[in-house]
Design an enzyme around this catalytic site. Sequence first.
Site, PDB file in Angstrom:
ATOM      1  N   SER A 178       0.822  -1.208   0.000  1.00  0.00           N
ATOM      2  CA  SER A 178       0.000   0.000   0.000  1.00  0.00           C
ATOM      3  C   SER A 178       0.859   1.262   0.000  1.00  0.00           C
ATOM      4  O   SER A 178       1.825   1.372   0.747  1.00  0.00           O
ATOM      5  CB  SER A 178      -0.883  -0.007   1.249  1.00  0.00           C
ATOM      6  OG  SER A 178      -1.601   1.201   1.338  1.00  0.00           O
ATOM      7  N   CYS A 195      -1.203   4.393  13.053  1.00  0.00           N
ATOM      8  CA  CYS A 195      -1.716   5.756  13.021  1.00  0.00           C
ATOM      9  C   CYS A 195      -1.948   6.221  14.450  1.00  0.00           C
ATOM     10  O   CYS A 195      -2.357   5.443  15.298  1.00  0.00           O
ATOM     11  CB  CYS A 195      -3.062   5.815  12.302  1.00  0.00           C
ATOM     12  SG  CYS A 195      -3.061   5.002  10.711  1.00  0.00           S
ATOM     13  N   ASN A 203       9.463   7.955   4.246  1.00  0.00           N
ATOM     14  CA  ASN A 203       8.296   8.624   3.713  1.00  0.00           C
ATOM     15  C   ASN A 203       7.410   9.098   4.834  1.00  0.00           C
ATOM     16  O   ASN A 203       7.281   8.451   5.875  1.00  0.00           O
ATOM     17  CB  ASN A 203       7.517   7.727   2.738  1.00  0.00           C
ATOM     18  CG  ASN A 203       6.500   6.855   3.436  1.00  0.00           C
ATOM     19  OD1 ASN A 203       5.408   7.297   3.765  1.00  0.00           O
ATOM     20  ND2 ASN A 203       6.893   5.601   3.693  1.00  0.00           N
ATOM     21  N   GLY A 239       7.066  -3.237  -2.265  1.00  0.00           N
ATOM     22  CA  GLY A 239       6.795  -1.838  -1.954  1.00  0.00           C
ATOM     23  C   GLY A 239       7.748  -0.884  -2.638  1.00  0.00           C
ATOM     24  O   GLY A 239       7.638  -0.630  -3.840  1.00  0.00           O
ATOM     25  N   THR A 240       8.708  -0.407  -1.874  1.00  0.00           N
ATOM     26  CA  THR A 240       9.686   0.555  -2.381  1.00  0.00           C
ATOM     27  C   THR A 240      10.293   0.134  -3.715  1.00  0.00           C
ATOM     28  O   THR A 240      10.612   0.976  -4.559  1.00  0.00           O
ATOM     29  CB  THR A 240      10.796   0.727  -1.314  1.00  0.00           C
ATOM     30  OG1 THR A 240      10.180   1.169  -0.100  1.00  0.00           O
ATOM     31  CG2 THR A 240      11.830   1.750  -1.737  1.00  0.00           C
TER      32      THR A 240
HETATM   33  C1  FMN Z   1       5.795   6.185  -0.203  1.00  0.00           C
HETATM   34  C2  FMN Z   1       5.160   5.169   0.695  1.00  0.00           C
HETATM   35  C3  FMN Z   1       3.828   5.281   1.059  1.00  0.00           C
HETATM   36  C4  FMN Z   1       3.239   4.345   1.892  1.00  0.00           C
HETATM   37  N1  FMN Z   1       1.911   4.468   2.210  1.00  0.00           N
HETATM   38  C5  FMN Z   1       1.309   3.517   2.996  1.00  0.00           C
HETATM   39  C6  FMN Z   1      -0.094   3.564   3.278  1.00  0.00           C
HETATM   40  O1  FMN Z   1      -0.815   4.437   2.803  1.00  0.00           O
HETATM   41  N2  FMN Z   1      -0.622   2.621   4.101  1.00  0.00           N
HETATM   42  C7  FMN Z   1       0.157   1.615   4.628  1.00  0.00           C
HETATM   43  O2  FMN Z   1      -0.362   0.770   5.354  1.00  0.00           O
HETATM   44  N3  FMN Z   1       1.474   1.518   4.334  1.00  0.00           N
HETATM   45  C8  FMN Z   1       2.068   2.447   3.539  1.00  0.00           C
HETATM   46  N4  FMN Z   1       3.410   2.334   3.242  1.00  0.00           N
HETATM   47  C9  FMN Z   1       4.189   1.200   3.776  1.00  0.00           C
HETATM   48  C10 FMN Z   1       4.335   0.100   2.736  1.00  0.00           C
HETATM   49  O3  FMN Z   1       3.088  -0.396   2.356  1.00  0.00           O
HETATM   50  C11 FMN Z   1       5.222  -1.040   3.260  1.00  0.00           C
HETATM   51  O4  FMN Z   1       4.627  -1.575   4.408  1.00  0.00           O
HETATM   52  C12 FMN Z   1       6.635  -0.580   3.619  1.00  0.00           C
HETATM   53  O5  FMN Z   1       7.073   0.381   2.699  1.00  0.00           O
HETATM   54  C13 FMN Z   1       7.649  -1.736   3.675  1.00  0.00           C
HETATM   55  O6  FMN Z   1       7.788  -2.390   2.445  1.00  0.00           O
HETATM   56  P1  FMN Z   1       8.962  -2.004   1.379  1.00  0.00           P
HETATM   57  O7  FMN Z   1      10.239  -1.992   2.119  1.00  0.00           O
HETATM   58  O8  FMN Z   1       8.885  -3.055   0.324  1.00  0.00           O
HETATM   59  O9  FMN Z   1       8.607  -0.660   0.851  1.00  0.00           O
HETATM   60  C14 FMN Z   1       4.010   3.275   2.393  1.00  0.00           C
HETATM   61  C15 FMN Z   1       5.354   3.155   2.027  1.00  0.00           C
HETATM   62  C16 FMN Z   1       5.949   4.077   1.187  1.00  0.00           C
HETATM   63  C17 FMN Z   1       7.397   3.911   0.820  1.00  0.00           C
END
Ligand code: FMN
Lengths: 259, 259, 306, 306
Positions: D24, D133, D72, D268-269
Amino acid sequence: MNQEKTTVLEHRIFQGEYRLLKLSAPAIGPLVQPGQFVHLKIPRLKNAVLRRPFSVFKADAESLSILYKAVGQGTEAMRDIAPGEPVDLLGPLGTGFPMVGQDNIPVLIAGGYGNAALYLQAAALPVKGVAFFGGRTAADILCVEEFEALGWDVRVTTDDGSLGTQGLVTDALDPWLAEQGAGAVELFACGPNAMLKAVGDRAIEKGLTAWLSMDRNMACGVGACLTCVIKRKTETGWEWARCCKDGPVFNAEEILWDE
Amino acid sequence: MNQEKTTVLEHRIFQGEYRLLKLSAPAIGPLVQPGQFVHLKIPRLKNAVLRRPFSVFKADAESLSILYKAVGQGTEAMRDIAPGEPVDLLGPLGTGFPMVGQDNIPVLIAGGYGNAALYLQAAALPVKGVAFFGGRTAADILCVEEFEALGWDVRVTTDDGSLGTQGLVTDALDPWLAEQGAGAVELFACGPNAMLKAVGDRAIEKGLTAWLSMDRNMACGVGACLTCVIKRKTETGWEWARCCKDGPVFNAEEILWDE
Amino acid sequence: MNKQPDMRVKIGSLEMKNPVTVASGTFGYGPEYADLVDLDRLGAITVKGISAEPHIGNNTPRTFETASGMLNAIGLPGPGAAGFCEKYLPFFENYKVPLIVNIWGKTVEDYGRVTELLDAPARVDALEVNVSCPNVKEGGALYGTDVDLFRSVVDEVRSKTDKPIIIKLAPNVADIKRFALAAEECGADAVSIMNSYPAMAINIETRKPELANRTGGLSGPAIKPIAIKLVWEAAQVVNIPIIGMGGIYSSEDALEFIIAGATAVAVGTANFTDPSTALRVIDGIESWLAAKGIAAVDDLVGTVRG
Amino acid sequence: MNKQPDMRVKIGSLEMKNPVTVASGTFGYGPEYADLVDLDRLGAITVKGISAEPHIGNNTPRTFETASGMLNAIGLPGPGAAGFCEKYLPFFENYKVPLIVNIWGKTVEDYGRVTELLDAPARVDALEVNVSCPNVKEGGALYGTDVDLFRSVVDEVRSKTDKPIIIKLAPNVADIKRFALAAEECGADAVSIMNSYPAMAINIETRKPELANRTGGLSGPAIKPIAIKLVWEAAQVVNIPIIGMGGIYSSEDALEFIIAGATAVAVGTANFTDPSTALRVIDGIESWLAAKGIAAVDDLVGTVRG
Ligand SMILES: Cc1cc2nc3c(=O)[nH]c(=O)nc-3n(C[C@H](O)[C@H](O)[C@H](O)COP(=O)(O)O)c2cc1C
Ligand SMILES: Cc1cc2nc3c(=O)[nH]c(=O)nc-3n(C[C@H](O)[C@H](O)[C@H](O)COP(=O)(O)OP(=O)(O)OC[C@H]3O[C@@H](n4cnc5c(N)ncnc54)[C@H](O)[C@@H]3O)c2cc1C
Ligand SMILES: Cc1cc2nc3c(=O)[nH]c(=O)nc-3n(C[C@H](O)[C@H](O)[C@H](O)COP(=O)(O)OP(=O)(O)OC[C@H]3O[C@@H](n4cnc5c(N)ncnc54)[C@H](O)[C@@H]3O)c2cc1C
Ligand SMILES: Cc1cc2nc3c(=O)[nH]c(=O)nc-3n(C[C@H](O)[C@H](O)[C@H](O)COP(=O)(O)O)c2cc1C
Ligand code: FES
Ligand code: FES
């Protein structure tokens, strides 16, 4: 919008601190519109998760090129890119410059890499007006002859007076604008924020249309992450607009400058 | 022990998958003893926090060289090292091979990069005995002619029989050892763990002295982090010994193999 | 202009001539890096964790490299307090650098015993208390994440020495402020933040954890943003100094910690990457302060804006 | 040999044709990557967090790159549940990919309202509940780190929908097992692990935080070892499936999560680095399973040894 494994055709010092990187990009090159950008994955920089956005300087059916300056770890690592090396690119991205309005004289205003961002627009515009280029010093003023060769009347200002008139780009623009009849001029600008704001303010004051190419740090580059937002005026106040998707080019009237 | 910003003098394919990296290293080169290693910081691999250890293949007053094979992200990134590039090195590190005992015939046993690790010892030993080299296939057998030029009687075995006798290095070693009188032989070995253990077991069984250069993943390389430990026998049981500092060369008698 | 800035900082009664030490466990017991680093240039040396009795530590593999970081599960092997004093204290007689000994225990009494044993030698200048250890009596609950156990350790150590004690906080808590405040309330002279973060890597071919201990601590540049946040948070609530660490590789990194609220900093994993890091950090801080016309490094502590 | 492996997994009643979704907030609301990624190849799409009402989010800068990661603090801007349904649900009529909507709220009632609003549309296949949150009513206590608040959110969401609900756990807790178990006890269909880790970066020249929000969440390869540990720990105690995420860049990374105990994974990222990552991960898992002769990806879940 495509993702393409491009190949480096050329990589050399362009002028001063700027380098030219030319890539074989048959999938992206032909689609590029003036003012659009590409999002580049820096090869071998394994600790970096983000791409870097660069305006397309030139593009054709087979290739595209960018002009860049090393300002941080990403652009510094780019200097190691070798001829023949693959470079992963997303592009073309964003909403670029529109055509100039009927009967308007186009005016280009550029600072820094703005000259690169405006070149395709300068070539595409059917009427060639005046181009104001500003920079710190002579080495920062790019492509004067190329713009002249396209038929533009180039006016240079530098902070130190080493090329053209000494002063800010607005010092040259203001007297020129004062000479023009209202409504006959349309501005296209790319450069530092302060310059863009100065241009926008003048346009609004004089009732001119100005198109500003905004520079914001980006993550995704495609409108998904909401990193690159700027405040865009709405009837009731403002909303976030994404620089990477809704822009980078915005009408100066839309922009709420509050920073 | 020094930290030195060396410069790449030469970087090329040596044989098969092995590359030779030669560095200008006036501070480290002259200090190297046979069996010691250097700890190399891989240039531009910004997501890696650890150096990588490599045996010194050759060294002189001005330079040293290593032989390496790409087996993971670090050694793969090493292939990008360019001539003239600076390479940060720690060295010489560790406790290398001792001199051969009086009246003993030295025997070298090598697999993989073990040939590189044994070269300086092969050159330094006053008596030249027999060198057993083992590998998967012909391309893995390094430096046969160089060892022969030093005066060694080189016996090659390969798993696939593409060079020398088919079989394991021990298949060649065992009959040869059986022919020798007890105590007259001293073994110096570097290669995969299974080979080192096989050599050590034979030495202990036959009452011979065997020096084994052990390969353990390392972090600091200087004895500070306790990453690279192996079990060393004590009178009452065992203690940890640091491969990087107390080794990499250990007497086979000291080693407690329990993995 | 460009006057020599005052680099001195104080951690309780411990005077450091500059704010840079090395992180426990990344710099051995002192002698290991002495060929490469002029130890007397450091603000202090912090040695590997010492317990009351000798300890054998974990099996190998003990470390594993990860993206911009590494895992370690060394398991606190060591010669014990008496062994340390016998084997390593004489070495320090040749140096003037302040010596911080990192200590740990498996029970509250262990913490007390090692404190007593290290309170005696004059050459030991301060104790850093590692609370990221499981309590064997309490079935493995961690001293660093249970605030009552945490207090009991700090109280015990405090009761056994007047030397400065620095409590090294565990990062894996929902609210670091509670632990920083508890340390202050129990009379600690400082807190250090952060220890490595509990983490794991699994080899997909063998399906076995990459560390013999299965889990380990993540350190290095990867965790710096976590450490900065924790230092910044703790600095809002405590008055005692904070020693900041986690991924410091450059003077810029160190300055970031100082601005976030750290009075001193420690260089850890970076020693493995480049043993000259701590000295580069010292020089870099000094010339940055000079260039900015900041008279003393202490003036920069906690000056984050907005 | 090399028979096509069975890639299907189930998250509650949600059937995914392969175990890979997107995280997400890193993939917009669906259309943004549709030019580059064939959405119907994904196991599911997870969209950016949606609240009951539209929300404006944080000021800029909202992201910052760090070593092998990024911060972020987007601040959950969004069109609200009604806006989302109006603007984006029609887009999904052209796709078959299961749709997971990530939801959040500032109060327990908010969570309930957004659940109700998204329970209605048939095109919404599951809800992922972001509990990282602050609760405005409870003075900013975090739903994700206070187990009572956490339960109240899960109960509320569960009471308002029969669709699968996935609780996205906050990583900054001393014991993830308590939260995973609480989610299971409250009737959640799955948990997802991990959200980005609270962190910070400060610009030393301006002395201001690099993010307008001061702190943000760390994501990317830097945190993968933390995420693997949390997934592995949670997998020991819950029977509901786990969606693993945190720094997944390759099929090897995804397999590591699966072996640690994740039934599905999210990219994600990595979408920012390379939008083709999720598809590469799917293909890579499939060919790895085939090469190993593993009949179904489900057979690999939680098979860590030792
Ligand atoms: C730019 C950005 C926005 C995100 N927005 C949300 C969000 O709206 N809701 C949520 O539950 N997690 C959000 N996340 C967290 C990601 O869903 C994920 O849990 C986290 O980035 C770890 O995974 P990754 O290392 O593959 O990015 C966000 C992450 C990033 C980088
Ligand atoms: C639409 C768009 C088009 C662009 N076109 C060009 C171009 O044609 N040529 C060119 O040289 N550059 C261009 N830029 C700027 C370029 O993207 C940045 O210089 C680059 O991302 C910096 O990366 P870095 O890793 O070297 O710097 P970082 O390490 O990220 O940052 C180093 C320094 O650069 C500053 N910086 C970072 N990102 C930006 C940015 N987006 N704009 C300005 N400063 C930044 C930081 O504040 C910091 O001081 C463009 C940016 C945008 C958004
Ligand atoms: C004292 C000593 C001397 C050495 N001398 C040489 C030499 O002269 N030439 C040479 O090519 N190599 C030598 N090595 C091995 C070399 O250090 C490793 O190949 C290298 O560290 C692997 O780094 P990587 O990043 O490519 O691999 P990683 O990504 O770290 O790992 C990739 C694969 O390599 C394996 N691996 C990692 N470290 C080692 C290691 N230390 N030994 C064996 N396998 C490892 C891993 O298990 C993994 O399967 C020596 C090692 C030691 C301890
Ligand atoms: C190999 C290694 C061993 C460590 N040993 C200890 C220790 O004995 N006691 C302790 O309190 N911390 C120990 N640490 C944690 C460090 O002191 C430091 O808190 C952590 O690594 C974060 O800093 P860094 O990112 O600069 O390494 C160790 C870290 C590493 C990498
Ligand atoms: S950079 Fe992601 S929305 Fe613009
Ligand atoms: S590698 Fe650190 S002690 Fe050997």
